[in-house]
Design a protein around this motif. Structure first.
Motif, short mmCIF file in Angstrom:
data_model
loop_
_atom_site.label_atom_id
_atom_site.label_comp_id
_atom_site.label_asym_id
_atom_site.label_seq_id
_atom_site.Cartn_x
_atom_site.Cartn_y
_atom_site.Cartn_z
N ILE A 80 0.95 -0.92 0.38
CA ILE A 80 -0.14 0.12 -0.03
C ILE A 80 0.84 1.04 0.12
O ILE A 80 0.65 2.24 -1.27
CB ILE A 80 -1.04 -0.26 1.63
CG1 ILE A 80 -1.88 -1.38 1.43
CG2 ILE A 80 -1.67 1.14 1.73
CD1 ILE A 80 -2.74 -1.32 1.92
N PRO A 81 1.55 1.35 0.84
CA PRO A 81 2.94 2.34 1.24
C PRO A 81 3.42 2.24 -0.02
O PRO A 81 3.91 3.40 -0.65
CB PRO A 81 3.49 2.44 2.54
CG PRO A 81 3.30 1.14 2.92
CD PRO A 81 1.95 0.71 1.92
N GLN A 82 4.54 1.64 -0.23
CA GLN A 82 4.71 1.24 -1.90
C GLN A 82 4.39 1.75 -2.70
O GLN A 82 4.55 2.72 -3.45
CB GLN A 82 5.73 -0.26 -1.46
CG GLN A 82 7.11 -0.06 -0.60
CD GLN A 82 7.78 -1.82 -1.19
OE1 GLN A 82 8.09 -2.57 -1.64
NE2 GLN A 82 8.73 -1.90 0.42
N ALA A 101 0.13 -4.24 -7.78
CA ALA A 101 0.31 -5.22 -6.35
C ALA A 101 -0.77 -6.29 -7.24
O ALA A 101 -0.56 -7.03 -6.16
CB ALA A 101 0.28 -4.73 -5.08
N VAL A 102 -1.87 -5.75 -7.96
CA VAL A 102 -3.24 -6.94 -7.90
C VAL A 102 -2.73 -7.74 -8.86
O VAL A 102 -2.72 -9.10 -8.84
CB VAL A 102 -4.04 -6.26 -7.67
CG1 VAL A 102 -5.06 -7.35 -7.99
CG2 VAL A 102 -4.35 -5.78 -6.41
N PHE A 103 -3.06 -7.18 -10.57
CA PHE A 103 -3.34 -8.24 -11.51
C PHE A 103 -1.83 -8.47 -12.47
O PHE A 103 -1.96 -9.55 -12.47
CB PHE A 103 -3.92 -6.88 -12.46
CG PHE A 103 -5.15 -6.40 -12.15
CD1 PHE A 103 -6.44 -7.36 -12.38
CD2 PHE A 103 -5.44 -4.94 -11.62
CE1 PHE A 103 -7.20 -7.12 -11.72
CE2 PHE A 103 -6.32 -4.76 -11.11
CZ PHE A 103 -7.64 -5.57 -10.91
N PRO A 104 -1.26 -7.85 -12.08
CA PRO A 104 0.41 -8.92 -12.41
C PRO A 104 1.17 -9.69 -11.64
O PRO A 104 0.75 -10.81 -12.17
CB PRO A 104 1.45 -7.79 -12.61
CG PRO A 104 0.32 -6.09 -12.51
CD PRO A 104 -0.24 -6.27 -11.81
N VAL A 105 0.39 -9.64 -10.37
CA VAL A 105 0.48 -10.26 -9.50
C VAL A 105 0.12 -11.66 -9.81
O VAL A 105 0.47 -13.20 -9.36
CB VAL A 105 0.97 -9.93 -7.92
CG1 VAL A 105 1.14 -11.15 -6.81
CG2 VAL A 105 1.66 -9.00 -7.79
N GLY A 120 5.69 -6.30 -8.97
CA GLY A 120 4.81 -5.43 -8.43
C GLY A 120 6.09 -4.59 -8.41
O GLY A 120 5.94 -4.03 -9.35
N THR A 121 5.20 -3.45 -8.17
CA THR A 121 6.60 -1.99 -8.27
C THR A 121 7.80 -1.96 -7.67
O THR A 121 8.26 -2.73 -6.61
CB THR A 121 5.76 -0.54 -7.35
OG1 THR A 121 5.53 -0.84 -6.35
CG2 THR A 121 4.33 -0.71 -8.32
N THR A 376 7.52 -6.18 -11.85
CA THR A 376 9.19 -6.51 -11.57
C THR A 376 9.29 -6.97 -10.26
O THR A 376 8.38 -6.43 -9.42
CB THR A 376 10.76 -5.95 -12.02
OG1 THR A 376 11.50 -6.94 -12.53
CG2 THR A 376 10.62 -4.86 -11.39
N ALA A 377 10.26 -7.63 -9.95
CA ALA A 377 10.19 -7.61 -8.55
C ALA A 377 10.96 -7.04 -7.40
O ALA A 377 11.84 -6.56 -8.49
CB ALA A 377 11.82 -9.64 -8.43
#
Length: 682
Positions: A80-82, A101-105, A120-121, A376-377
């Motif tokens: 959330i903050p990141q 952080a949702v759909f690509p994951v 994610g980001t 990306t990771a």
């Protein structure tokens, strides 16, 4: 070694030449295996392409579920903050980072092969995306005080999603062409210099929010320099409330990370979400103190609740952003794969490099339809995952579940969050990248050439631009590979007494040169580019240039054949001195030359032709050439080029150096040879 483990081994076998060994050991060249789709099992192809179908049915629910649940909950809180903070680097709305952080994951959960990567980001790729967004978005979105587009260009989110889709295309094409090996060309030195320099870009991009300044976003080359010039020009207009909030957040985060966090880690099963706590406190204080209205503080602003509706990114942007997308794809893939391999080795499981390309490609493709930036990771989140006990990618489902719930109602509650709080989170998170400055000292001690690559890459990224710096570093790394490839290791070997071991006589005092035999060791490839290097090194170390040797010997023979009248006109002693002087320039004590090819990795037709020439030249001065220790592919290339069927050549081939030495000793009576019995210490 302990005395009770010391023993002696006696090896008793015939002396072999390569041809006899091939017959006795039934040599057969392996046939090339071609991929046959008709013989592949469909279930195997399905499991390889969609790995979740293979491992999920075998999931150990009782053993692993708790660890994955805790890890997923922890990562959801971190995202959330990141996600909101890193979205600022990409010049898109803060909620975009949470979408990423949702759909690509969820897509990576299906297609990925790493059990620990947290997709994610990530600061570096977000910053690279932000450069593209700034370049191709409608400028009115970034003009100070402007909130609406002029309607003539693309919005930042449109450019970001188009970039994500283009990155996906690049990765899927790389997967189809099996180009996962490209990531290996990005050396650790290059990646270290690049990411360290990228940290300076990230830090510079957040300075205006730390000080609460209103300065134009810079694009093109020398953005770091231009930004700092603007900062110093506007420093008199600093917003002291924003600066106070930034300093307070940074101090709290640093004190917690350096002092409190290590102690809590010994007592708590999962880390305290200090970033989320700061975000919540900052939002609450900003709301009740009305910081935006009273102190003109820049806040996050409108955040939609719920999930984004799927939409197609603007495809006509692909032609413009393809170069940026290729760079982002290669960097994000290299970073993700390196992380995946680290933890795969640690926990003893396999990661498929090409399947990772497909997984990341599909992840970015799906994300591009749901307002996501390239994913990306992340190093920090991945480290946290394994620290809190994550077992499989099932943690992704748990994390996404919590984030989806948060997206349904959390967005509007964070609208008053000061941007300076998010900037502080980013700055503190850069600590690990800044610490990589110490890598330069370590690399300098190990290799000056590697250190040069690191420093030039670093300076190019910081002072010119990220894509130019990466290109410069990549070209330098390739140049380094070429330079090192043109410096093969060569030496003369000596024999360790009473063994079949032959070592570099310059490095081992026990390695004794053999009487009448020269052992030349060559390590590397023998191709058209290295054939002259091979020949010159051979002549230099052996101390013989066959053509010069032949000319001198012919001159001596001619002088000896002169008639008595010619000699009578000369002083006999001067004549003899002249003969001896010429003899001193020749090498009369070498009976055989042995080439140790046990470390030759590759040879082409030009290399074989060079060997033929060397064999013919040495044959003219009566020195046979033996080749020993060839690997299968090298030996087969020599066979195809008919190296051993040349009538003018004296080349013979042996399976080992010891066989060649023993044969030479027998042929030229250089020692006793009753058998090839060898006694060695082990």
């Amino acid at each position: 070694m302990d005395n009770d483990l010391q023993q002696r081994v006696k090896i008793d076998r015939p002396l072999y030449e390569q041809e006899q060994l091939d017959k006795d050991c039934q040599y057969e060249r392996p046939s090339k295996k071609h991929f046959d789709c008709f013989n592949c099992k469909p279930i195997g192809i399905l499991h390889k392409t969609i790995p979740v179908l293979k491992w999920l049915p075998k999931y150990q629910w009782r053993k692993d579920l708790l660890g994955d649940f805790i890890a997923g909950f922890t990562i959801a809180i971190m995202n959330i903050p990141q996600g909101m903070a890193y979205s600022l680097l990409a010049n898109v709305p803060p909620i975009t980072g949470i979408y990423t952080a949702v759909f690509p994951v969820l897509t990576y959960f299906i297609f990925g092969t790493s059990k620990h990567n947290s997709v994610g980001t990530f600061a570096v790729t977000c910053l690279m995306t932000g450069k593209t967004v700034l370049e191709y978005s409608d400028p009115s979105y970034f003009n100070p005080g402007s909130t609406a587009s002029s309607g003539e260009g693309y919005s930042p989110l449109q450019v970001a999603t188009a970039t994500s889709l283009t990155v996906a295309f690049v990765m899927i094409i790389m997967y189809c062409l099996r180009l996962g090996i490209i990531s290996t060309l990005l050396s650790d030195t290059l990646v270290s210099g690049f990411t360290t320099a990228a940290a300076f870009h990230v830090f510079t991009s957040q300075i205006k929010d730390i000080f609460g300044l209103v300065i134009p976003k810079q694009k093109g080359y020398f953005t770091v320099v231009k930004t700092w010039v603007s900062v110093f020009e506007e420093i008199k207009n600093v917003n002291y409330v924003a600066l106070t909030i930034s300093i307070t957040c940074i101090i709290v985060l640093v004190l917690y990370n350096e002092g409190v966090k290590p102690k809590l880690a010994k007592r708590c099963a999962f880390p305290v979400p200090i970033e989320l706590i700061i975000v919540v406190l900052g939002t609450v204080l900003s709301y009740y103190l009305k910081l935006e209205e009273v102190y003109k503080l820049n806040v996050v602003g409108s955040i939609p609740s719920g999930l984004p509706e799927p939409s197609l990114p603007p495809l006509d942007l692909i032609d413009d952003i393809i170069i940026d997308a290729i760079v982002i794809a290669i960097v994000s893939y290299a970073l993700s794969l390196s992380l995946a391999l680290i933890f795969a080795q640690k926990y003893n499981y396999e990661v498929d490099a090409n399947q990772e390309l497909l997984a990341q490609g599909f992840s970015n493709a799906v994300g591009s339809f749901f307002s996501c930036i390239p994913a990306t990771a992340s190093l920090t989140r991945t480290m946290i995952l394994q620290a809190v006990g994550s077992k499989t990618q099932l943690h992704s489902v748990v994390s996404c579940g919590f984030l989806i719930v948060a997206l349904m109602w959390l967005g509007p509650l964070l609208e008053t969050l000061p941007i300076s709080v998010l900037a502080s989170l980013i700055v503190v998170a850069l600590k690990g990248l800044f610490l990589q400055l110490g890598d330069f000292i370590r690399i300098w001690k190990l290799s000056k050439l590697d250190a040069l690559v690191w420093m030039i890459t670093f300076l190019s990224v910081v002072f010119v631009n990220m894509d130019i710096g990466l290109l410069v570093g990549f070209l330098l790394s390739l140049t380094q590979i070429i330079i090192m490839g043109f410096k093969p290791y060569t030496c003369l070997l000596g024999s360790v007494p009473n063994t079949d071991i032959y070592l570099d006589s310059r490095r081992y005092k026990m390695a004794i040169p053999l009487n009448g035999i020269k052992l030349f060791h060559y390590s590397g490839g023998l191709s058209f580019a290295l054939r002259n290097t091979f020949k010159l090194e051979l002549y230099r170390l052996v101390g013989i240039h066959p053509q010069k040797e032949l000319r001198i010997r012919r001159k001596i023979a001619k002088m000896k054949e002169e008639d008595d009248i010619s000699i009578g006109n000369l002083n006999i002693s001067k004549f003899n001195n002249k003969i001896e002087k010429l003899k001193s320039k020749t090498t009369m004590d070498i009976s055989c030359l042995i080439l140790d090819f046990s470390a030759v990795s590759y040879i082409d037709s030009s290399g074989v032709t060079t060997l033929k020439t060397i064999g013919e030249d040495f044959a003219l001065i009566g020195i046979p050439v033996y080749v020993a220790g060839c690997d299968g592919p090298v030996y087969e290339m020599m066979q195809r080029c008919r190296l051993f069927n040349e009538p003018k050549s004296s080349i013979r081939i042996f399976p080992t150096v010891h066989d060649a030495v023993q044969s030479a000793m027998a042929v030229f009576n250089l020692g006793d040879l009753n058998s090839i019995s060898v006694i060695s210490k082990i």
